[in-house]
Scaffold this motif. Sequence first.
Motif, PDB file in Angstrom:
ATOM      1  N   UNK A 105       3.830  -3.979  -6.702  1.00 55.04           N
ATOM      2  CA  UNK A 105       4.966  -4.816  -7.105  1.00 55.04           C
ATOM      3  C   UNK A 105       5.673  -4.231  -8.321  1.00 55.04           C
ATOM      4  N   UNK A 106       4.931  -3.601  -9.217  1.00 53.85           N
ATOM      5  CA  UNK A 106       5.560  -2.921 -10.349  1.00 53.85           C
ATOM      6  C   UNK A 106       6.426  -1.760  -9.866  1.00 53.85           C
ATOM      7  N   UNK A 107       5.936  -0.986  -8.894  1.00 52.39           N
ATOM      8  CA  UNK A 107       6.766   0.084  -8.322  1.00 52.39           C
ATOM      9  C   UNK A 107       7.988  -0.521  -7.640  1.00 52.39           C
ATOM     10  N   UNK A 108       7.799  -1.587  -6.878  1.00 53.15           N
ATOM     11  CA  UNK A 108       8.921  -2.261  -6.208  1.00 53.15           C
ATOM     12  C   UNK A 108       9.977  -2.689  -7.226  1.00 53.15           C
ATOM     13  N   UNK A 109       9.529  -3.311  -8.307  1.00 58.00           N
ATOM     14  CA  UNK A 109      10.456  -3.832  -9.300  1.00 58.00           C
ATOM     15  C   UNK A 109      11.150  -2.732 -10.103  1.00 58.00           C
ATOM     16  N   UNK A 110      10.578  -1.537 -10.136  1.00 58.94           N
ATOM     17  CA  UNK A 110      11.178  -0.403 -10.849  1.00 58.94           C
ATOM     18  C   UNK A 110      11.835   0.598  -9.905  1.00 58.94           C
ATOM     19  N   UNK A 111      11.839   0.294  -8.622  1.00 59.96           N
ATOM     20  CA  UNK A 111      12.311   1.259  -7.630  1.00 59.96           C
ATOM     21  C   UNK A 111      13.747   1.703  -7.887  1.00 59.96           C
TER      22      UNK A 111
ATOM     23  N   UNK B 247       6.220   7.142  -2.897  1.00 67.71           N
ATOM     24  CA  UNK B 247       5.349   7.026  -1.730  1.00 67.71           C
ATOM     25  C   UNK B 247       3.996   6.500  -2.195  1.00 67.71           C
ATOM     26  N   UNK B 248       3.519   5.428  -1.592  1.00 63.69           N
ATOM     27  CA  UNK B 248       2.193   4.904  -1.882  1.00 63.69           C
ATOM     28  C   UNK B 248       1.236   5.316  -0.778  1.00 63.69           C
TER      29      UNK B 248
ATOM     30  N   UNK C 241       5.089  -6.343   4.140  1.00 60.91           N
ATOM     31  CA  UNK C 241       5.851  -7.555   4.483  1.00 60.91           C
ATOM     32  C   UNK C 241       5.562  -8.681   3.495  1.00 60.91           C
ATOM     33  N   UNK C 242       4.299  -8.904   3.166  1.00 62.58           N
ATOM     34  CA  UNK C 242       3.915  -9.992   2.260  1.00 62.58           C
ATOM     35  C   UNK C 242       4.475  -9.815   0.858  1.00 62.58           C
ATOM     36  N   UNK C 243       4.587  -8.563   0.409  1.00 61.51           N
ATOM     37  CA  UNK C 243       5.026  -8.296  -0.972  1.00 61.51           C
ATOM     38  C   UNK C 243       6.452  -7.769  -1.043  1.00 61.51           C
ATOM     39  N   UNK C 244       7.156  -7.719   0.093  1.00 62.48           N
ATOM     40  CA  UNK C 244       8.547  -7.252   0.145  1.00 62.48           C
ATOM     41  C   UNK C 244       8.676  -5.849  -0.455  1.00 62.48           C
ATOM     42  N   UNK C 245       7.790  -4.953  -0.028  1.00 57.75           N
ATOM     43  CA  UNK C 245       7.787  -3.582  -0.528  1.00 57.75           C
ATOM     44  C   UNK C 245       8.744  -2.740   0.305  1.00 57.75           C
TER      45      UNK C 245
END
Length: 157
Positions: free
Chosen positions: A52-58, A69-70, A84-88
């Motif tokens: 989620x931190x990567x998502x929020x800083x994407x 890439x994770x 899907x659950x974390x909207x990544x």
Amino acid sequence: MADKLLTGDLAPGFTLKDSSGKDVSLASRHGGSTIVYFYPAAATPGCTKQACDFRDSLASFTSAGYRVLGISPDSVNKLAAFAANEDLSFPLLSDEDHAVAEAYGAWGEKKNYGRTYEGLIRSTVVIDPDGNVALAQYNVRATGHVAKLRRDLKLDT
């Protein structure tokens, strides 16, 4: 297990399935740099926080020319549910046989509650447009790692 990568090393190439079952290759860098982060298991508290931190800083990574890439040893189906659950919105790649993690030095001996075992070592490797390691960080913490990475890459100036 391979040795840990060092700045200047040629990053090992790979092609892995993403959460939708499509092949994603390191070679398809699109001319920019790539942040490859290895995490032990989707949908666990620490890995969720980090993702989620990567998502929020994407947006800041992308605008600076980085692709994220994770990679984990989870199955494609587990990664699909996690994304899907974390909207990544960045690729999560399945490395079930941990061959890529081994090549990057992100698989090895771990100790937990007095037990020693082989497992994924939470790690991040930044690869420049030429395919060389620009930064390699091993044994990183899930919480606060993305903020530190942003500082190390001078994205928080």
